[in-house]
Structure formats: C-alpha cells, structure tokens
Design a protein around this motif. Structure first.
Motif, PDB file in Angstrom:
ATOM      1  N   TYR A 264       6.506  16.187   1.257  1.00 10.63           N
ATOM      2  CA  TYR A 264       5.162  16.477   0.676  1.00 10.63           C
ATOM      3  C   TYR A 264       4.153  14.841   0.713  1.00 10.63           C
TER       4      TYR A 264
ATOM      5  N   GLU B  46       1.065  10.469 -11.533  1.00 11.17           N
ATOM      6  CA  GLU B  46       0.912  12.650 -11.635  1.00 11.17           C
ATOM      7  C   GLU B  46       1.203  13.797 -11.067  1.00 11.17           C
TER       8      GLU B  46
ATOM      9  N   THR C 261      -4.875   4.870  -0.792  1.00 18.01           N
ATOM     10  CA  THR C 261      -3.592   4.183  -0.016  1.00 18.01           C
ATOM     11  C   THR C 261      -3.782   4.145   1.504  1.00 18.01           C
ATOM     12  N   SER C 262      -3.962   5.459   1.386  1.00 17.27           N
ATOM     13  CA  SER C 262      -3.453   5.575   3.796  1.00 17.27           C
ATOM     14  C   SER C 262      -5.050   4.586   4.261  1.00 17.27           C
TER      15      SER C 262
ATOM     16  N   MET D 104      -1.252  17.075   3.343  1.00 17.06           N
ATOM     17  CA  MET D 104      -2.671  16.666   3.019  1.00 17.06           C
ATOM     18  C   MET D 104      -2.431  16.936   1.403  1.00 17.06           C
ATOM     19  N   ASN D 105      -3.378  16.905   1.569  1.00 20.92           N
ATOM     20  CA  ASN D 105      -3.738  16.675  -0.661  1.00 20.92           C
ATOM     21  C   ASN D 105      -4.507  17.661  -1.229  1.00 20.92           C
TER      22      ASN D 105
ATOM     23  N   LEU E 204     -11.776  -5.672 -10.162  1.00 28.11           N
ATOM     24  CA  LEU E 204     -12.618  -4.419 -10.028  1.00 28.11           C
ATOM     25  C   LEU E 204     -14.095  -4.972 -11.038  1.00 28.11           C
TER      26      LEU E 204
ATOM     27  N   ILE F 222      -9.556   0.885  -4.425  1.00 29.24           N
ATOM     28  CA  ILE F 222      -9.113   0.970  -5.349  1.00 29.24           C
ATOM     29  C   ILE F 222      -9.731   1.672  -6.676  1.00 29.24           C
TER      30      ILE F 222
ATOM     31  N   LYS G 279       0.924  -1.502   0.122  1.00 24.57           N
ATOM     32  CA  LYS G 279       0.086   0.306  -0.065  1.00 24.57           C
ATOM     33  C   LYS G 279       0.874   1.412   0.284  1.00 24.57           C
TER      34      LYS G 279
ATOM     35  N   SER H 258       3.428  13.799   4.499  1.00 28.79           N
ATOM     36  CA  SER H 258       2.378  13.984   4.777  1.00 28.79           C
ATOM     37  C   SER H 258       1.155  13.893   4.381  1.00 28.79           C
ATOM     38  N   LEU H 259       1.564  13.713   2.645  1.00 25.99           N
ATOM     39  CA  LEU H 259       0.248  13.067   1.695  1.00 25.99           C
ATOM     40  C   LEU H 259      -0.350  11.669   2.492  1.00 25.99           C
ATOM     41  N   LEU H 260       0.902  11.057   2.395  1.00 26.33           N
ATOM     42  CA  LEU H 260       0.573   9.121   2.681  1.00 26.33           C
ATOM     43  C   LEU H 260       0.490   8.882   3.728  1.00 26.33           C
ATOM     44  N   GLN H 261       0.533  10.188   5.199  1.00 25.25           N
ATOM     45  CA  GLN H 261       0.878   9.427   6.175  1.00 25.25           C
ATOM     46  C   GLN H 261       1.750   8.170   6.659  1.00 25.25           C
TER      47      GLN H 261
ATOM     48  N   ARG I 277      -8.327   8.163 -10.104  1.00 28.30           N
ATOM     49  CA  ARG I 277      -6.906   9.200  -9.610  1.00 28.30           C
ATOM     50  C   ARG I 277      -6.474   8.921 -11.377  1.00 28.30           C
ATOM     51  N   PHE I 278      -5.811   7.946 -11.376  1.00 33.17           N
ATOM     52  CA  PHE I 278      -4.778   7.476 -11.966  1.00 33.17           C
ATOM     53  C   PHE I 278      -5.380   7.700 -13.266  1.00 33.17           C
ATOM     54  N   ASP I 279      -6.044   7.592 -13.423  1.00 28.28           N
ATOM     55  CA  ASP I 279      -7.281   7.630 -14.937  1.00 28.28           C
ATOM     56  C   ASP I 279      -7.499   8.945 -15.544  1.00 28.28           C
TER      57      ASP I 279
ATOM     58  N   PRO J  28      -7.916  12.261   3.045  1.00 31.77           N
ATOM     59  CA  PRO J  28      -6.588  11.370   2.605  1.00 31.77           C
ATOM     60  C   PRO J  28      -6.652  10.777   1.368  1.00 31.77           C
ATOM     61  N   HIS J  29      -4.812  10.802   1.195  1.00 33.34           N
ATOM     62  CA  HIS J  29      -4.946   9.716  -0.204  1.00 33.34           C
ATOM     63  C   HIS J  29      -5.630   8.122  -0.006  1.00 33.34           C
TER      64      HIS J  29
ATOM     65  N   ILE K 148      -6.200  -4.158 -11.371  1.00 35.15           N
ATOM     66  CA  ILE K 148      -7.076  -4.123 -10.359  1.00 35.15           C
ATOM     67  C   ILE K 148      -7.806  -3.477 -10.770  1.00 35.15           C
TER      68      ILE K 148
ATOM     69  N   MET L 158      -2.757  -1.491 -12.034  1.00 38.34           N
ATOM     70  CA  MET L 158      -3.645  -1.039 -12.889  1.00 38.34           C
ATOM     71  C   MET L 158      -4.761  -1.895 -12.779  1.00 38.34           C
TER      72      MET L 158
ATOM     73  N   ILE M  34      -6.602   2.267   3.603  1.00 38.84           N
ATOM     74  CA  ILE M  34      -6.426   0.216   3.147  1.00 38.84           C
ATOM     75  C   ILE M  34      -6.026  -0.126   4.016  1.00 38.84           C
TER      76      ILE M  34
ATOM     77  N   LEU N 259      -9.015   5.142  -6.133  1.00 37.66           N
ATOM     78  CA  LEU N 259      -7.450   4.974  -7.279  1.00 37.66           C
ATOM     79  C   LEU N 259      -6.991   4.839  -8.370  1.00 37.66           C
ATOM     80  N   LEU N 260      -7.999   4.181  -8.638  1.00 38.19           N
ATOM     81  CA  LEU N 260      -8.212   4.075 -10.694  1.00 38.19           C
ATOM     82  C   LEU N 260      -8.197   5.261 -11.441  1.00 38.19           C
TER      83      LEU N 260
END
Lengths: 108, 108
Positions: A39, A31, B10-11, B1-2, A100, B96, A20, A42-45, B102-104, B7-8, A96, A93, B13, B99-100
């Motif tokens: 960065y 991105e 993945t955090s 923070m974004n 999904l 997920i 994860k 903090s974003l991913l904690q 945002r990726f797309d 939270p992102h 997953i 991706m 999960i 996550l997908l």
C-alpha cells in the motif's frame, strides 16, 4: 541570527524525517497507524528497493516498526508508526508550519 | 492510489528544493530578494563549505544567481533568487501546505 533572534525554522528540521519519501511514509502511518508495504509503495510511488531502504532508516531510528509475516502463503510486511515516530513527525509539522507562516507573511 | 485518487502530496515534492538547507536558502531569498553569503551562513547555521555546495546545486538548476564581488577590499558574495527559483519554492509550499492540511484533518 535574524531580526527575531530565533533560529530559522529550517535549521530545526531533522533530515531523517524531512526527506520526502520518509515524510510521506510517516504522514501516511500517522493517519492509518499501520499500513502494508504494498500500500505504501503504490501510494507514495516508490520502488520496492527504495521503500525498503527508507523503512530501514526509519526503523533504525525507532520511528517505525516493520513486521514481516504472511497472509495465507503470501508474504506480507506491515509497518507501524511508533510513539517516537509520531513525536518526530509533529516536530517536522511544527517546523514547516512556521516556514509556511513566514512565507505567507512575506508574500502577503 | 489513495481514496481521493490523487498522488500523495510528498510524491510531488522536488528534492532539490525540499532539502532543508536549500529550502532555507530559497525561503530567505524569497523574503529578501538578495542576501549576502555571510548573512545566509549565520542565519541558516551552515558552514562555508556546506552553504557553498548547496548554492552550487541551486545555481546549477537556475534557481539562484551567485555574484562574487568586493565590498571595498573584502570579497563579498551576493545571492539572488530567480523567477524559476520563486516558482519552485511556491510549488514546494503548495505541497507542504497540502501535507499539513491532511495532517491537521487526520489528528483533528
């Protein structure tokens, strides 16, 4: 083997990318192209130690590049995703997305 | 923070569910309700030992139930997903999916 004769999507997953924190790092970098250590942290904690270890794993596999430098007198670590890293993330991706798709079909 | 202040994905999960073999086990059971040990093993391309250990982790968290019995004289182990297991899998799928998404968006 399953009815479709294809391997289950999870069996194609690469643990290096799927874990994860590492998945978060790669997704953010995909991105942003490049991000600062602070960065990402903090974003991913994540803690310093945790993020540092995951970056080592990713760099060891050639998925990211870590540059240590300075911003004025303050140390600054910047992380970039490599082309290999992007490809590995795209494969994750794909896996997953397929997972999904089956999940949605099964519960639909 | 974004930028979005959330939270992102993945955090959020849970590693117990996210690990690839365990995610595979739960995904198969969510479709089938119940499956044999040997079926899971071949579908997910796991060894006896590996599958056994992952089932212990899942059972220890109340996400699956493992029943050891017999089919005639042959031992037969059947695995069922619990309601808690289904909920945990749904949370994983939510993470997920985000996550997908945002990726797309990022690569679109």
């Amino acid at each position: 083997m399953n009815a479709e004769g294809a391997p289950h999507p999870t069996s194609t997953i690469n643990d290096v990318v799927h874990q994860k924190a590492r998945l978060g790092i790669l997704a953010v970098l995909a991105e942003a192209d490049r991000a600062d250590f602070t960065y990402l942290k903090s974003l991913l904690q994540l803690t310093d130690g945790n993020l540092g270890r995951h970056l080592e794993v990713l760099a060891g596999q050639g998925l990211v590049q870590v540059e240590k430098g300075y911003s004025g007198r303050r140390p600054r670590t910047r992380v970039t995703i490599t082309r290999t890293g992007r490809q590995a993330l795209e494969e994750e991706m794909r896996a997953i997305r397929e997972l999904l798709r089956r999940f949605d079909e099964g519960s639909g």
